[in-house]
Design an enzyme around this catalytic site. Structure first.
Site, PDB file in Angstrom:
ATOM      1  N   SER A 148      42.836  54.180   0.768  1.00  0.00           N
ATOM      2  CA  SER A 148      42.760  55.368   1.621  1.00  0.00           C
ATOM      3  C   SER A 148      44.128  56.025   1.671  1.00  0.00           C
ATOM      4  O   SER A 148      45.163  55.348   1.564  1.00  0.00           O
ATOM      5  CB  SER A 148      42.322  54.991   3.039  1.00  0.00           C
ATOM      6  OG  SER A 148      42.507  56.065   3.938  1.00  0.00           O
ATOM      7  N   TYR A 161      43.863  49.898  10.282  1.00  0.00           N
ATOM      8  CA  TYR A 161      43.148  50.311   9.072  1.00  0.00           C
ATOM      9  C   TYR A 161      44.137  50.694   7.972  1.00  0.00           C
ATOM     10  O   TYR A 161      43.980  50.288   6.810  1.00  0.00           O
ATOM     11  CB  TYR A 161      42.227  51.489   9.395  1.00  0.00           C
ATOM     12  CG  TYR A 161      41.386  51.942   8.215  1.00  0.00           C
ATOM     13  CD1 TYR A 161      40.287  51.205   7.795  1.00  0.00           C
ATOM     14  CD2 TYR A 161      41.696  53.110   7.512  1.00  0.00           C
ATOM     15  CE1 TYR A 161      39.515  51.609   6.715  1.00  0.00           C
ATOM     16  CE2 TYR A 161      40.931  53.520   6.436  1.00  0.00           C
ATOM     17  CZ  TYR A 161      39.840  52.772   6.035  1.00  0.00           C
ATOM     18  OH  TYR A 161      39.087  53.175   4.961  1.00  0.00           O
TER      19      TYR A 161
END
Length: 250
Positions: A148, A161
């Site tokens: 990501s 995350y």
């Protein structure tokens, strides 16, 4: 080098995690459509059965593996089962992941943090460990670890995350260095903003119609499974309908 998309995967064996929905579901369909036999791994049996129906309808084949990635010993056993049944693996895509909570780092509950790290980091390491010898037996092994953009931005409220995806990128780069003298090619891929349930959870006010579909994104990521590609250790991202490579952060 990025594939022109004309390749086939007939006779290849591909493992995809998180295959019951979203990008993983469509990656499994895409690879099966190119001729690969897909080992589809996910927790949700209903989603896996729907995937199997779609793949079979299109003339492809799949093996369904209902598996919760928090069951780390089960991941180890999966590698052994693949070796016993097929003797090798050609493609491994570590797609499954959880978002956790978007909140100040000090407000994240321990159980949420621990689950996120188990699914996003520990399970990926287990997958690498159990599939590495199998992928090296392939004449063109391919491993893709989904990442990501937040791995590079250290965005406020995204710390767990983002840290998990930064770890995944380091896994990919180190693994690529370790295996660059073999036929295995390892990359990490940022799928970008995609019309998925996780994206809706992360950015609830966003209009999903402005985002590419999981099928569109999966079609681009699948290009990295082309057996002709010889590069390894790259970071890729899907952006504006294209698969682009970008420099590793120093």
């Amino acid at each position: 080098m990025i594939s022109d998309g004309s390749f086939r995967l007939d006779g290849k064996l591909a493992l995809v995690t998180g295959a019951s929905r979203g990008i993983g579901y469509h990656l499994a369909k895409e690879l099966a459509g190119r001729g690969a036999h897909v080992i589809a791994v996910a927790r949700t049996v209903g989603g896996l059965e729907e995937l199997d129906d779609e793949i079979t309808k299109a003339g492809g084949s799949a093996t369904l593996v209902p598996l919760d990635l928090t069951d780390l010993p089960a991941i180890d056993r999966l590698g052994g089962s693949i070796h016993e049944r097929w003797g090798k693996l050609d493609i491994m895509i570590a797609n499954a992941g959880v978002l956790g909570t978007i909140s100040p780092i000090g407000h994240v509950e321990a159980k949420v943090f621990d689950k996120l790290m188990t699914v996003n980091v520990s399970s990926v390491w287990r997958l690498i460990r159990t599939t590495d010898p199998l992928l090296k037996l392939s004449d063109a092994g391919r491993a893709l670890l989904l990442s990501s953009s937040v791995a590079h931005s250290a965005r406020a409220y995204w710390a767990p995350y983002a840290a998990s995806k930064a770890a995944v990128e380091v896994f990919a780069r180190s693994w690529a260095e370790e295996t660059k003298q073999t036929k295995l090619r390892v990359h990490s891929v940022d799928p970008g903003a995609t019309r998925t349930a996780m994206r809706a959870q992360a950015v609830p006010g966003e209009d999903p119609e402005t985002l590419p579909t999981p099928a569109e994104v999966a079609a681009k990521i699948a290009l990295l499974c082309d057996p002709a590609i010889d590069e390894t250790g790259k970071l890729y991202k899907v952006q504006s309908g294209k698969l682009l490579s970008y420099n590793n952060p120093s």
